[in-house]
Design an enzyme around this catalytic site. Structure first.
Site, PDB file in Angstrom:
ATOM      1  N   LYS A  54       1.212 -19.030   5.339  1.00 24.26           N
ATOM      2  CA  LYS A  54       0.382 -19.314   6.490  1.00 24.26           C
ATOM      3  C   LYS A  54       0.164 -18.024   7.277  1.00 24.26           C
ATOM      4  O   LYS A  54       0.986 -17.118   7.133  1.00 24.26           O
ATOM      5  CB  LYS A  54       1.032 -20.382   7.377  1.00 24.26           C
ATOM      6  CG  LYS A  54       2.346 -19.924   8.021  1.00 24.26           C
ATOM      7  CD  LYS A  54       2.885 -20.989   8.912  1.00 24.26           C
ATOM      8  CE  LYS A  54       2.383 -20.812  10.326  1.00 24.26           C
ATOM      9  NZ  LYS A  54       3.265 -19.940  11.119  1.00 24.26           N
TER      10      LYS A  54
ATOM     11  N   LYS B 137       8.336 -21.338  22.571  1.00 20.34           N
ATOM     12  CA  LYS B 137       9.236 -20.184  22.449  1.00 20.34           C
ATOM     13  C   LYS B 137       9.916 -19.970  23.796  1.00 20.34           C
ATOM     14  O   LYS B 137       9.431 -20.400  24.828  1.00 20.34           O
ATOM     15  CB  LYS B 137       8.445 -18.946  22.040  1.00 20.34           C
ATOM     16  CG  LYS B 137       7.774 -19.118  20.670  1.00 20.34           C
ATOM     17  CD  LYS B 137       7.747 -17.834  19.891  1.00 20.34           C
ATOM     18  CE  LYS B 137       7.049 -17.997  18.562  1.00 20.34           C
ATOM     19  NZ  LYS B 137       7.954 -18.296  17.442  1.00 20.34           N
TER      20      LYS B 137
ATOM     21  N   HIS C 183       3.679 -26.978  10.607  1.00 25.38           N
ATOM     22  CA  HIS C 183       5.028 -27.557  10.539  1.00 25.38           C
ATOM     23  C   HIS C 183       5.128 -28.922  11.227  1.00 25.38           C
ATOM     24  O   HIS C 183       5.655 -29.880  10.667  1.00 25.38           O
ATOM     25  CB  HIS C 183       6.061 -26.626  11.193  1.00 25.38           C
ATOM     26  CG  HIS C 183       6.012 -25.213  10.702  1.00 25.38           C
ATOM     27  ND1 HIS C 183       5.780 -24.898   9.389  1.00 25.38           N
ATOM     28  CD2 HIS C 183       6.160 -24.020  11.341  1.00 25.38           C
ATOM     29  CE1 HIS C 183       5.802 -23.571   9.242  1.00 25.38           C
ATOM     30  NE2 HIS C 183       6.026 -23.023  10.413  1.00 25.38           N
TER      31      HIS C 183
ATOM     32  N   ASP D 296       0.207 -21.825  15.414  1.00 28.57           N
ATOM     33  CA  ASP D 296       1.381 -21.276  14.731  1.00 28.57           C
ATOM     34  C   ASP D 296       2.355 -22.368  14.283  1.00 28.57           C
ATOM     35  O   ASP D 296       2.970 -22.247  13.229  1.00 28.57           O
ATOM     36  CB  ASP D 296       2.102 -20.299  15.682  1.00 28.57           C
ATOM     37  CG  ASP D 296       3.279 -19.587  15.021  1.00 28.57           C
ATOM     38  OD1 ASP D 296       3.090 -19.050  13.904  1.00 28.57           O
ATOM     39  OD2 ASP D 296       4.376 -19.572  15.603  1.00 28.57           O
TER      40      ASP D 296
ATOM     41  N   ARG E 244       0.825  -1.223   0.000  1.00 23.27           N
ATOM     42  CA  ARG E 244       0.000   0.000   0.000  1.00 23.27           C
ATOM     43  C   ARG E 244       0.845   1.254   0.000  1.00 23.27           C
ATOM     44  O   ARG E 244       0.411   2.289  -0.461  1.00 23.27           O
ATOM     45  CB  ARG E 244      -0.805   0.046   1.303  1.00 23.27           C
ATOM     46  CG  ARG E 244      -2.016  -0.804   1.317  1.00 23.27           C
ATOM     47  CD  ARG E 244      -2.510  -0.870   2.739  1.00 23.27           C
ATOM     48  NE  ARG E 244      -3.481   0.195   2.991  1.00 23.27           N
ATOM     49  CZ  ARG E 244      -4.799  -0.012   2.995  1.00 23.27           C
ATOM     50  NH1 ARG E 244      -5.261  -1.210   2.779  1.00 23.27           N
ATOM     51  NH2 ARG E 244      -5.623   0.953   3.234  1.00 23.27           N
TER      52      ARG E 244
HETATM   53  C1  BG6 Z   1       6.961 -19.699  11.543  1.00 26.43           C
HETATM   54  C2  BG6 Z   1       6.263 -19.314  12.812  1.00 26.43           C
HETATM   55  O1  BG6 Z   1       6.079 -20.375  10.681  1.00 26.43           O
HETATM   56  O2  BG6 Z   1       8.060 -20.544  11.843  1.00 26.43           O
HETATM   57  C3  BG6 Z   1       7.225 -18.637  13.769  1.00 26.43           C
HETATM   58  O3  BG6 Z   1       5.187 -18.447  12.517  1.00 26.43           O
HETATM   59  C4  BG6 Z   1       8.449 -19.477  13.989  1.00 26.43           C
HETATM   60  O4  BG6 Z   1       6.597 -18.346  15.008  1.00 26.43           O
HETATM   61  C5  BG6 Z   1       9.052 -19.941  12.658  1.00 26.43           C
HETATM   62  O5  BG6 Z   1       9.401 -18.710  14.712  1.00 26.43           O
HETATM   63  C6  BG6 Z   1      10.148 -20.946  12.884  1.00 26.43           C
HETATM   64  O6  BG6 Z   1      10.804 -21.196  11.661  1.00 26.43           O
HETATM   65  P1  BG6 Z   1      12.311 -21.657  11.615  1.00 26.43           P
HETATM   66  O7  BG6 Z   1      12.570 -21.875  10.168  1.00 26.43           O
HETATM   67  O8  BG6 Z   1      13.134 -20.542  12.207  1.00 26.43           O
HETATM   68  O9  BG6 Z   1      12.403 -22.909  12.440  1.00 26.43           O
END
Ligand code: BG6
Length: 491
Positions: free
Chosen positions: A149, A340, A241, A236, A51
């Site tokens: 995502k 985290k 994943h 998340d 934007r």
């Molecule tokens: C993302 C999440 O999809 O993957 C994040 O939204 C996370 O919260 C991240 O930190 C982790 O990815 P990677 O590649 O650093 O393990």
């Protein structure tokens, strides 16, 4: 050893959310590397859309700074950088409204090349952007759309997004990114399982006691509080994943390495997951939220302080005991753990084999540990098989565990490309093997949603844990109740 690089056809990559964190931190560095390695044809272009009213020069400055921040200095070559910047353009556009679309359409006048529209935006824009692309005549057979995502926040919203995008693009034009699938070591899981004859005969409940999948991060919510506080760790990390990792470990061998053959097998695993309903959440799940503590020797604030809120019931940590109800896996649980502000960034899959059925050795020869196969996804990517051996030297038979350790960095001595490098080129090639199909995304939500509902119904508030620890003590209790323990509790 250098990898063979196969150039792709001419393409235009249009990124909505072109000034956002993902674009600057991941997409542009990934493309820079692909360009540096001569994979991109000279005429290919990158058009950032957002934007913000910004001149091309100002955007190039932003990109140059981002590349200097996110690409190691020794990998930046002045000539490559100049060539790369020459490919970039910027269009100010209101993705939901109408302004700016004419300009974008004019820039994309050459209809012969592949057009990739990458939506690094909030998911509520996926439908409106797709409709605008169709109205502008940009959704033809050479076009592909990439969805970042989160694809929804529950099953219903995921279906609505899939319907809206699916009304414009055919399924084979839709690339739903799960960047874990682009990680070298995650692809390597398939090589490990299906390019070796060693493991397959053992790959079931008959020989495997349980599986642990851990994706630990030392970072906190970072600057993403607005998104993260609505999502939480289950949405998340687990819905996408971690369930994808589980699928790759648990799936049956596909008949070939083909997009639908692989995704059909993953889907069967998702559909075989035993539901975790309200009455199970106390025994099979743990939610946590970090308080202040110390990570990597530095003081770390608690979650609430970090996001500037008085209260929040969002989980920053989750453990689940998942069960795959089929002949291969009955009785072999999959313990899933992510969070985290844990002690380290560490992602790994532990295949814990069963104990030997009978020991021929007297008890004073040492404990016989069951074998384990650890696939380290990051950092220090590799595979470690732990075997029992004789402790060397005189003094009779003593036993000890020893590792067969394959460190990819030592063995192959190549730079590990970031997941986005592989995935972006796969989109251009039109290869969806490492992307999620609609039915997979919806099946994953279908399993996750009852857990969210169960937490709500049973008032399961997240339990506190200290930043820099391995989550609430309940996470240890969950696995110990089954007579098992987390691998590598202390890093
Ligand atoms: C993302 C999440 O999809 O993957 C994040 O939204 C996370 O919260 C991240 O930190 C982790 O990815 P990677 O590649 O650093 O393990």
């Amino acid at each position: 050893m250098t990898a063979q690089i196969i150039p792709v056809g001419v393409f235009d990559l249009v990124v909505f959310g072109g000034t956002g964190d993902l674009t600057l931190r991941k997409l542009l560095p990934a493309l820079y590397y692909r360009d540096r390695d001569e994979q991109m044809p000279p005429e290919s272009r990158f058009i950032a859309v957002s934007r913000r009213d910004m001149a091309r020069d100002a955007y190039l400055e932003t990109v140059t700074k981002a590349l200097r921040d996110y690409v190691p200095a020794e990998d930046i070559d002045a000539d490559c950088l100049r060539r790369f910047l020459g490919r970039l353009d910027y269009v100010a556009l209101d993705a939901a409204g109408g302004d700016g679309w004419d300009l974008l359409t004019a820039k994309l006048a050459d209809g012969d090349r592949v057009r990739v529209f990458y939506l690094a935006t909030a998911p509520d824009l996926f439908g409106p952007i797709s409709r605008h692309l169709a109205a502008a005549g940009l959704a033809g057979p050479n076009s592909r759309i990439v969805l970042e995502k989160p694809i929804g926040h529950d099953l219903e919203s995921a279906r609505a997004i899939n319907d809206a995008v699916g009304a414009v693009f055919a399924e084979q034009q839709i690339f739903r990114i799960d960047h874990y699938l682009g990680k070298e070591t995650v692809q390597n899981l398939m090589a490990l399982r299906f390019a070796n004859s060693l493991f397959e005969p053992l790959w079931s409940h008959a020989a495997i006691d349980h599986v642990q999948i851990t994706v630990a991060e030392s970072i906190g919510a970072e600057g993403r509080a607005a998104y993260y506080d609505k999502a939480g760790a289950l949405r998340d990390m687990v819905q996408n994943h971690i369930l994808q990792l589980l699928c790759l470990v648990a799936m049956e061998p596909p008949t070939e390495f083909d997009a639908d053959a692989v995704r059909d097998e993953k889907l069967k695993v998702l559909r075989a997951l035993k539901p975790i309903v309200a009455d199970d959440v106390a025994a099979k799940t743990v939610r946590g939220q970090y308080r202040d503590g110390a990570v990597d020797g530095a003081i770390a604030p608690g979650y609430l302080q970090e996001i500037g809120a008085e209260a929040s019931d969002t989980e920053t940590f989750v453990v689940l005991k998942a069960e795959v109800e089929n002949w291969r896996w009955a009785g072999t649980p999959f313990y899933l753990r992510t969070g985290k502000r844990l002690p380290a960034r560490k992602s790994e899959i532990v295949i814990q084999f069963r104990e030997i059925p009978h020991s021929i050795f007297p008890s004073d020869t040492g404990e016989i540990q069951a074998n384990s196969l650890v696939v380290r996804l990051q950092p220090d990517e590799g595979v470690k098989l732990t075997l029992m051996t004789k402790d060397p030297g005189p003094g009779g038979m003593r036993l000890r565990a020893g590792p067969l350790n394959l460190s990819f960095a030592e063995a192959f001595k190549v730079r590990y490309p970031d997941a986005y490098e592989r995935l972006l080129m796969d989109v251009v090639r039109g290869n969806p093997t490492l992307f999620m199909r609609r039915d997979e995304v919806e099946a994953a939500w279908g399993w996750v949603e009852p857990i969210l509902d169960g937490w709500h119904a049973k008032n399961q508030e997240p339990k506190p844990y200290r930043a820099g620890g391995w989550g609430p003590t309940a996470a240890i209790a969950l696995i110990e109740r089954d007579g098992r323990s987390w691998h590598d509790e202390v890093v």
